[in-house]
Structures are given as C-alpha cells and as structure tokens.
Design a protein around this motif. Structure first.
Motif, PDB file in Angstrom:
ATOM      1  N   ALA A 181     -43.612 -79.940 -35.828  1.00 44.51           N
ATOM      2  CA  ALA A 181     -43.156 -80.476 -34.542  1.00 44.51           C
ATOM      3  C   ALA A 181     -42.512 -81.838 -34.733  1.00 44.51           C
ATOM      4  O   ALA A 181     -43.076 -82.729 -35.372  1.00 44.51           O
ATOM      5  N   ASP A 191     -43.312 -71.570 -35.457  1.00 38.81           N
ATOM      6  CA  ASP A 191     -44.475 -71.730 -34.585  1.00 38.81           C
ATOM      7  C   ASP A 191     -45.554 -72.549 -35.278  1.00 38.81           C
ATOM      8  O   ASP A 191     -46.691 -72.596 -34.819  1.00 38.81           O
ATOM      9  N   GLN A 192     -45.194 -73.197 -36.402  1.00 35.65           N
ATOM     10  CA  GLN A 192     -46.132 -74.021 -37.161  1.00 35.65           C
ATOM     11  C   GLN A 192     -46.134 -75.433 -36.586  1.00 35.65           C
ATOM     12  O   GLN A 192     -45.151 -76.168 -36.693  1.00 35.65           O
ATOM     13  N   ALA A 193     -47.246 -75.821 -35.961  1.00 38.79           N
ATOM     14  CA  ALA A 193     -47.314 -77.091 -35.240  1.00 38.79           C
ATOM     15  C   ALA A 193     -47.055 -78.297 -36.126  1.00 38.79           C
ATOM     16  O   ALA A 193     -46.587 -79.337 -35.644  1.00 38.79           O
ATOM     17  N   LEU A 225     -39.680 -76.087 -32.624  1.00 40.89           N
ATOM     18  CA  LEU A 225     -41.008 -75.513 -32.434  1.00 40.89           C
ATOM     19  C   LEU A 225     -41.013 -74.620 -31.190  1.00 40.89           C
ATOM     20  O   LEU A 225     -40.730 -75.070 -30.084  1.00 40.89           O
ATOM     21  N   THR A 276     -43.370 -72.852 -28.841  1.00 38.01           N
ATOM     22  CA  THR A 276     -44.781 -72.979 -28.480  1.00 38.01           C
ATOM     23  C   THR A 276     -45.291 -71.704 -27.803  1.00 38.01           C
ATOM     24  O   THR A 276     -44.500 -70.867 -27.340  1.00 38.01           O
ATOM     25  N   PRO A 277     -46.614 -71.549 -27.707  1.00 34.82           N
ATOM     26  CA  PRO A 277     -47.163 -70.417 -26.947  1.00 34.82           C
ATOM     27  C   PRO A 277     -46.672 -70.394 -25.498  1.00 34.82           C
ATOM     28  O   PRO A 277     -46.506 -69.325 -24.913  1.00 34.82           O
ATOM     29  N   GLU A 278     -46.421 -71.577 -24.928  1.00 36.03           N
ATOM     30  CA  GLU A 278     -45.922 -71.647 -23.556  1.00 36.03           C
ATOM     31  C   GLU A 278     -44.501 -71.058 -23.469  1.00 36.03           C
ATOM     32  O   GLU A 278     -44.164 -70.379 -22.479  1.00 36.03           O
ATOM     33  N   TRP A 279     -43.686 -71.318 -24.498  1.00 36.13           N
ATOM     34  CA  TRP A 279     -42.334 -70.728 -24.525  1.00 36.13           C
ATOM     35  C   TRP A 279     -42.430 -69.211 -24.595  1.00 36.13           C
ATOM     36  O   TRP A 279     -41.738 -68.493 -23.876  1.00 36.13           O
ATOM     37  N   TRP A 280     -43.308 -68.723 -25.440  1.00 32.68           N
ATOM     38  CA  TRP A 280     -43.488 -67.286 -25.602  1.00 32.68           C
ATOM     39  C   TRP A 280     -43.974 -66.643 -24.303  1.00 32.68           C
ATOM     40  O   TRP A 280     -43.499 -65.571 -23.909  1.00 32.68           O
TER      41      TRP A 280
END
Length: 265
Positions: free
Chosen positions: A90, A85-87, A97, A99-103
């Motif tokens: 990417a 999750d470390q940008a 990666l 992302t928060p959207e995936w989560w």
C-alpha cells in the motif's frame, strides 16, 4: 446462456450474467486509475476469482496483462503498474492496492452497459513469463489473435464444450492455467476455483469433467485417494509445470483416470 454457471467459488456459483457485470464494473472503476493508453499491467491477486475478474477487466480496457506471484520480481514483468491485494505494498510506487471494500463494491454493483471495444485482433493482449528449458524467466508477448487460435485449437483437442466443468488448480501465471479457463468460458462451460486441492467427493458432487494441476498436486491427490476409489474414465487430467514421470503417469492412469494429458513438461 447468461444464467448458466460460469464459475464456482468457495462462496457458491456465479452465472455468466453476474460475471459479466462484475467485469464491466471492475473495468469502469479501474479505468481512471490506469494509464490512458495501452500499458502492461501486472496482476498479483491471491484470490483466483478476483485475479480473473481483473484480467478480464484489463482486456476490456485494451491493456496488456501479466500474472505474477507473490514472490516474483516485478521487474521481470515489465509492467508500468501492479494490481495487488498485498497490504504491505500500500502506497508504494507502481502498486495499486485493491482492497476487500473494492471487491465488495464490484460484487454488489448493478449491471451496466458494456464498454466499447478498445483492442483489435493483432493488438498485444497478454505477456506470459516462462523460463522454458533455460531456467531464466523471459517474457513472451501474445496478441488477441494468437490467443484466439490457441483457444479454438485446444477446445477441439480437449473436447471442451458447454457441459465441461473444469477444476482449476493451476495459477493463471502458467500458460495452461491461463488458457484453460478462457477456453472453457468460450465453450459455455464452468470453471471451479477453490482455495484447497480437489477433494474426491467434490469430483462427484460438482460433476467435474477435467482438472488442471501441477505434477506435485497430482502426486498428492493420488496418495490421498481412498482405497476403494473407482477410476473415472470420463475424467481428464491436464498436467503442467514440470516433468511428469512415467511412474506417476502409470499410477494416475491406473487409480484415477487413463486420460492424463501433458500441457507442459
């Protein structure tokens, strides 16, 4: 009981039913992005609940997982892919990666039919990175059968049951940090994940029965105990990661609980 609490995070309680739905959806979304055959996949996710959902999803897909920290060398894990999750990673080769959207998509997905089992008892399941007493990181491969035997042994030794509520401070990269949640879930208990050290009021409010922590975290907790704190003989503290000195053990036994168990060191 599918509706009993599997874990408690900073966002609230999560039932076994909901946790299972998250794992199933994570596995389905990760499957097309992972190697088709069994592979070693490293997990570098800072949020413990998300880290665990990724680990369980990898197990459902029959892959071998290894947990690495932000500062660990990826080469030490022997992984073909790293979930992070470390940008800053990417677009880098060998990194995926999340992302928060995936989560958020994982959290809001409806329940789905379980995926078929893809691993047998003697298939590799987990790689633990450990230096032992050498100071040099090495890889230790564990099969599903080896892990199950460890879980069953620990459940009996530590008295883990459906009423257990384990406050997990140790990271899943350590052996104790990996097996304790798995054992507690096998017994139908609850794991408490938090971004902060265990607070005294939470030990009472959340009815914590056990805490897993490193020796430095234990020392910090003892220093911050209120002067009027009454020791809890029903509480178990599992310490690992480094040497537990007799001085610290005696102080913890006198001020916190006499049930101090050493997992390593």
């Amino acid at each position: 009981n599918p509706q009993s609490t599997a874990m408690i995070t900073d966002d609230g309680a999560v039932s076994y039913s909901k946790l299972n739905a998250w794992v199933e959806h994570a596995a389905r979304t990760l499957a097309p992005m992972l190697p088709a055959s069994r592979a070693v996949v490293a997990v570098n996710l800072a949020q413990l609940p998300l880290h665990w959902i990724a680990l369980l999803a990898l197990a459902r897909l029959g892959h071998v997982s290894v947990s690495i920290g932000k500062d660990d060398l990826p080469a030490n894990s022997n992984a073909s892919l790293i979930l992070t999750d470390q940008a800053e990673h990417a677009g880098q080769p060998s990194y995926l990666l999340l992302t928060p959207e995936w989560w958020e998509a994982v959290r809001t997905a409806p329940a789905q039919r379980p995926l078929p089992e893809r691993a047998g008892w003697d298939d590799p399941a987990r790689i633990m990175l450990t230096s032992g007493t050498t100071g040099q990181p090495r890889r230790v491969l564990l099969t599903h059968r080896m892990l199950m035997r460890r879980f069953q042994s620990d459940m009996a030794f530590y008295g883990i049951s459906a009423s257990s509520r384990y406050y997990m401070v140790m990271k899943p990269g350590s052996l104790a940090g990996f097996v304790a949640p798995m054992e507690t879930w096998m017994a139908g208990g609850s794991i408490v994940f938090s971004t902060r050290p265990p607070l005294i009021q939470e030990l009472v409010q959340l009815d914590i029965t056990a805490i897993g922590m490193a020796t430095g975290q234990l020392a910090s907790m003892i220093r911050n105990l209120p002067a009027d704190f009454a020791p809890r003989p029903d509480l178990k503290v599992v310490v690992g990661g480094s040497l537990l000195t007799k001085t610290l053990a005696d102080e913890a036994a006198a001020r916190l609980t006499p049930n101090i168990l050493v997992a390593y060191g």
